[in-house]
Design a protein around this motif. Structure first.
Motif: not given
Length: 109
Positions: A65, A32, A52, A81, A35, A63, A60, A54
């Motif tokens: 948040r 990770s 992010a 994604r 961002i 995400v 990626q 990965l």
């Protein structure tokens, strides 16, 4: 002498990464990274907007948040994604739950 950060992307901690490796042969499974984007082009309120997620090839997949739901408390939003979302939040004083964007419970602990 250490110089202060020059801009938003130079803030301390933005270079940190979480890396998940196999125990047997130390291969990277996932990682990770933060961002960081300027808020409206300004560096005044700059900081990590999320994380992010990965795969081993650095592609990626999602995400993560922070998310404040209306009346449901604060938690996190995971967007993959393809745009599908999951919400992670504290459901009661001692448990957490994960729901999809339609409100279906995916997991609870």
């Amino acid at each position: 002498v250490e110089s202060p950060p020059r801009g938003c992307h130079d803030l301390p901690g933005n270079g940190k990464r979480l890396i998940l490796r196999t125990a047997k042969d130390d291969q990277v499974l996932a990682s990770s990274c933060d961002i960081v984007e300027p808020d409206g082009g300004s560096t005044k309120n700059c900081g990590p907007l999320g994380m992010a997620l990965l795969d081993a090839a650095e592609e990626q997949h999602a995400v993560l948040r922070p998310h404040g739901g209306g009346g449901t408390g604060h938690g996190y939003k995971l967007t993959n994604r393809w745009g599908r979302r999951m919400f992670i939040r504290k459901d009661t004083c001692s448990s957490y739950c994960i729901t999809d964007e339609d409100g279906w419970i995916l997991a609870a602990a």
